[in-house]
Design a protein around this motif. Structure first.
Motif, PDB file in Angstrom:
ATOM      1  N   LYS A 209       0.833  -1.200   0.000  1.00  0.00           N
ATOM      2  CA  LYS A 209       0.000   0.000   0.000  1.00  0.00           C
ATOM      3  C   LYS A 209       0.874   1.258   0.000  1.00  0.00           C
ATOM      4  O   LYS A 209       0.684   2.165   0.803  1.00  0.00           O
ATOM      5  N   SER A 210       1.869   1.274  -0.869  1.00  0.00           N
ATOM      6  CA  SER A 210       2.767   2.434  -0.948  1.00  0.00           C
ATOM      7  C   SER A 210       2.315   3.344  -2.067  1.00  0.00           C
ATOM      8  O   SER A 210       2.006   2.894  -3.165  1.00  0.00           O
ATOM      9  N   LYS A 211       2.324   4.621  -1.760  1.00  0.00           N
ATOM     10  CA  LYS A 211       1.934   5.599  -2.762  1.00  0.00           C
ATOM     11  C   LYS A 211       3.071   6.607  -2.894  1.00  0.00           C
ATOM     12  O   LYS A 211       2.969   7.733  -2.456  1.00  0.00           O
ATOM     13  N   THR A 212       4.185   6.157  -3.446  1.00  0.00           N
ATOM     14  CA  THR A 212       5.333   7.050  -3.600  1.00  0.00           C
ATOM     15  C   THR A 212       5.703   7.123  -5.074  1.00  0.00           C
ATOM     16  O   THR A 212       5.185   6.360  -5.878  1.00  0.00           O
ATOM     17  N   VAL A 415       7.670   6.994 -11.257  1.00  0.00           N
ATOM     18  CA  VAL A 415       7.676   5.732 -12.020  1.00  0.00           C
ATOM     19  C   VAL A 415       6.391   5.500 -12.815  1.00  0.00           C
ATOM     20  O   VAL A 415       6.402   4.717 -13.751  1.00  0.00           O
ATOM     21  N   ARG A 416       5.311   6.180 -12.446  1.00  0.00           N
ATOM     22  CA  ARG A 416       4.061   5.919 -13.182  1.00  0.00           C
ATOM     23  C   ARG A 416       4.203   6.275 -14.670  1.00  0.00           C
ATOM     24  O   ARG A 416       3.499   5.724 -15.503  1.00  0.00           O
ATOM     25  N   GLU A 417       5.122   7.192 -14.997  1.00  0.00           N
ATOM     26  CA  GLU A 417       5.285   7.557 -16.407  1.00  0.00           C
ATOM     27  C   GLU A 417       6.235   6.614 -17.146  1.00  0.00           C
ATOM     28  O   GLU A 417       6.460   6.780 -18.336  1.00  0.00           O
ATOM     29  N   THR A 418       6.803   5.643 -16.443  1.00  0.00           N
ATOM     30  CA  THR A 418       7.742   4.733 -17.092  1.00  0.00           C
ATOM     31  C   THR A 418       7.101   3.401 -17.442  1.00  0.00           C
ATOM     32  O   THR A 418       7.743   2.543 -18.032  1.00  0.00           O
ATOM     33  N   SER A 419       5.855   3.210 -17.052  1.00  0.00           N
ATOM     34  CA  SER A 419       5.109   1.997 -17.369  1.00  0.00           C
ATOM     35  C   SER A 419       4.012   2.392 -18.355  1.00  0.00           C
ATOM     36  O   SER A 419       3.333   3.398 -18.131  1.00  0.00           O
ATOM     37  N   ARG A 423      -0.047   0.103 -12.979  1.00  0.00           N
ATOM     38  CA  ARG A 423      -0.981  -0.337 -11.932  1.00  0.00           C
ATOM     39  C   ARG A 423      -0.534   0.335 -10.652  1.00  0.00           C
ATOM     40  O   ARG A 423       0.573   0.109 -10.175  1.00  0.00           O
ATOM     41  N   LEU A 424      -1.395   1.199 -10.115  1.00  0.00           N
ATOM     42  CA  LEU A 424      -1.062   1.972  -8.924  1.00  0.00           C
ATOM     43  C   LEU A 424      -2.058   1.648  -7.826  1.00  0.00           C
ATOM     44  O   LEU A 424      -3.061   0.957  -8.076  1.00  0.00           O
ATOM     45  N   LEU A 425      -1.794   2.177  -6.635  1.00  0.00           N
ATOM     46  CA  LEU A 425      -2.648   1.868  -5.489  1.00  0.00           C
ATOM     47  C   LEU A 425      -4.124   2.074  -5.822  1.00  0.00           C
ATOM     48  O   LEU A 425      -4.962   1.250  -5.518  1.00  0.00           O
ATOM     49  N   ASN A 426      -4.443   3.197  -6.467  1.00  0.00           N
ATOM     50  CA  ASN A 426      -5.845   3.486  -6.768  1.00  0.00           C
ATOM     51  C   ASN A 426      -6.134   3.449  -8.253  1.00  0.00           C
ATOM     52  O   ASN A 426      -7.007   4.168  -8.729  1.00  0.00           O
ATOM     53  N   ARG A 427      -5.398   2.653  -8.999  1.00  0.00           N
ATOM     54  CA  ARG A 427      -5.602   2.701 -10.446  1.00  0.00           C
ATOM     55  C   ARG A 427      -5.418   1.348 -11.118  1.00  0.00           C
ATOM     56  O   ARG A 427      -4.346   0.765 -11.082  1.00  0.00           O
ATOM     57  N   LEU A 428      -6.505   0.890 -11.729  1.00  0.00           N
ATOM     58  CA  LEU A 428      -6.488  -0.346 -12.513  1.00  0.00           C
ATOM     59  C   LEU A 428      -7.017  -0.058 -13.921  1.00  0.00           C
ATOM     60  O   LEU A 428      -7.230  -0.940 -14.726  1.00  0.00           O
TER      61      LEU A 428
END
Ligand code: 4AD
Ligand code: MG
Length: 430
Positions: A209-212, A415-419, A423-428
């Motif tokens: 549950k990390s949001k960094t 890192v969200r821009e490198t994938s 898939r993030l804590l609140n994003r599917l």
């Protein structure tokens, strides 16, 4: 002649046709500048009213963002652009007219862009990051193939938990319980006993549950494992591999690095050997730097890692962490049994840990003891213990997180821009 923006450099002063999309445009009464993109790159198309039919000029002026087109014209030198050439457009054929494209040249918030990730991927910056990701993937295969490694694919559905049980995605496997792989390492150890030097490259899942800016729920990991390599040997492979990645991107992604305004001098400095600091010395260093919150035996947080990395301004190995904060399989340090033969590689500029690795316990009795101490289900590790029963050898390995490496090398903050579809804590979605 049909070609692409990237290949058009081979057609200077010749007429070609390129299939692409209208990225952006500006026009006056006499001239229109079309920013074209085709997947291989971005190129300017110049439409001069006096040199094309009235219909073509009107079309160029009215064409909407992200409409798909065939453009035909002459490729001419343009020393002002990063690309080095542009097209003098003669004719335009619209394939599909796009209306109300949601991502306009104005600024949008991150959540909006993430909701439109399927379209956001088309933007110049996102395109550059994915091209750098691709180069890192290419250079990874190159490095390991050139150095005698065999690619082995570990399973994704597993019964055991290499990195601790708290971050597992649970699923049913018919009537059994199963987990999505959080690391292929234990299987790669088996593969190393069959092939000597092996590497995997696949998706990994952490229900953390990390949001960094450093954490994804699903990320890709490269996991080499090497029979007869001790910890020091493994560090050498790691620094050579990371240096190869950086050099490959510097050589093959010049336009992309420019698009991202990456400070390439920082990357050009990366060379073997990387500095090494023990965990013990790192704690002393941090205390001297005024971090009162760190005690021996605790794991480092992002600010600690950043302080250490800033001190060197190079990737740095932090070695020999305390046994109690590391996974069960790490070989004890013969010089201090409270620590293990491991290292985290910390990237410069605040990107944090990009590699975790260690020498593995090869003694059967000690491995059994550790599995007990960690209250792991011995039955599901039976295959892993077999590796220590039948011709056990010293061996080491490591895991590099692809997205963190891409973030650092391309210089994007998160890192969200490198994938492509993070898939993030609140994003599917998407
Ligand atoms: O340090 P980690 O957890 O090590 C392992 O999984 C070992 N079994 C690897 C091995 O020895 N074969 O993860 C390795 C790397 C980290 O250094 C980091 O780069 C990346 O994987 N990583 C993540 N990347 C993005 N999001 C996350 N949540 C990540 N967790 C780890
Ligand atoms: Mg780690």
């Amino acid at each position: 002649m049909k070609t692409t923006i990237k290949e058009a450099k081979n057609y200077l002063n010749q007429e070609v046709t390129i299939g692409g999309w209208l990225h952006n445009k500006r026009s006056s009464g006499k001239i229109a500048f079309l920013q074209l993109r085709d997947g291989t790159g971005f190129m300017q198309g110049v439409v001069v009213k006096a040199e094309v039919s009235e219909d073509t000029f009107q079309l160029a002026k009215n064409i909407t963002q992200e409409s798909s087109l065939f453009v035909t014209g002459e490729i001419t030198e343009d020393t002002r652009s990063d690309l080095g050439y542009e097209m003098q457009v003669k004719s335009i054929e619209v394939i599909d007219e796009a209306h109300d494209y949601p991502i306009t040249p104005k600024n949008h918030g991150t959540e909006f862009l993430m909701d439109h990730r399927h379209l956001w991927l088309r933007s110049k910056k996102q395109h550059a990051v994915m091209k750098i990701r691709n180069e890192i993937i290419r250079a990874t295969y190159e490095f390991f193939n050139d150095n005698g490694f065999t690619k082995i694919d570990p399973p994704i559905l597993t019964a055991s938990a290499p990195e601790g049980t708290s971050e597992l995605f649970h699923t049913k496997y018919f009537d059994e319980d199963a987990f999505l792989s959080q690391s292929g390492q234990l299987y790669m150890e088996a593969a190393a006993m069959a092939h000597g030097k092996v590497f995997s490259f696949g998706p990994t899942f952490r229900a953390e549950k990390s949001k960094t800016r450093r954490h994804l729920i699903e990320f890709w990991m490269i996991e080499p494992e090497m029979a007869f390599y001790n910890h020091a040997d493994s560090l050498e492979v790691q620094e050579q591999y990371v240096t190869h990645l950086v050099q490959s991107v510097l050589k093959n992604c010049k336009i992309e690095l420019k698009t991202l305004e990456r400070d390439t001098e920082k990357l050009a400095k990366v060379a073997t050997p990387f500095p090494r600091i023990t965990y013990d010395d790192a704690v002393t260093f941090l205390k001297e730097e005024g971090f009162d919150d760190i005690e021996w035996g605790e794991d480092f947080g992002a600010p600690h890692e950043t302080a250490i990395a800033n001190h060197y301004d190079l990737p740095v190995f932090i070695t020999n962490y305390p046994t109690k904060i590391k996974p069960f399989y790490m070989q004890p340090n013969p010089d201090n049994e409270d620590t293990v033969l491991c290292a985290d590689l910390i990237a410069p500029e605040g990107y944090g840990e990009i590699i975790g690795g260690s020498e593995r316990i090869n003694d059967l009795a000690l491995m059994e003891q550790r599995i007990n101490e960690h209250e792991l289900d011995a039955e599901s590790y039976s295959y892993y213990l077999d590796l220590r029963k039948y011709g056990s050898v010293p061996h080491s390995g490591f895991g590099l997180g692809l997205e963190r490496a891409v973030a650092w090398i391309s210089g994007v903050e998160h890192v969200r821009e490198t994938s492509p579809f993070p898939r993030l804590l609140n994003r599917l979605y998407p």
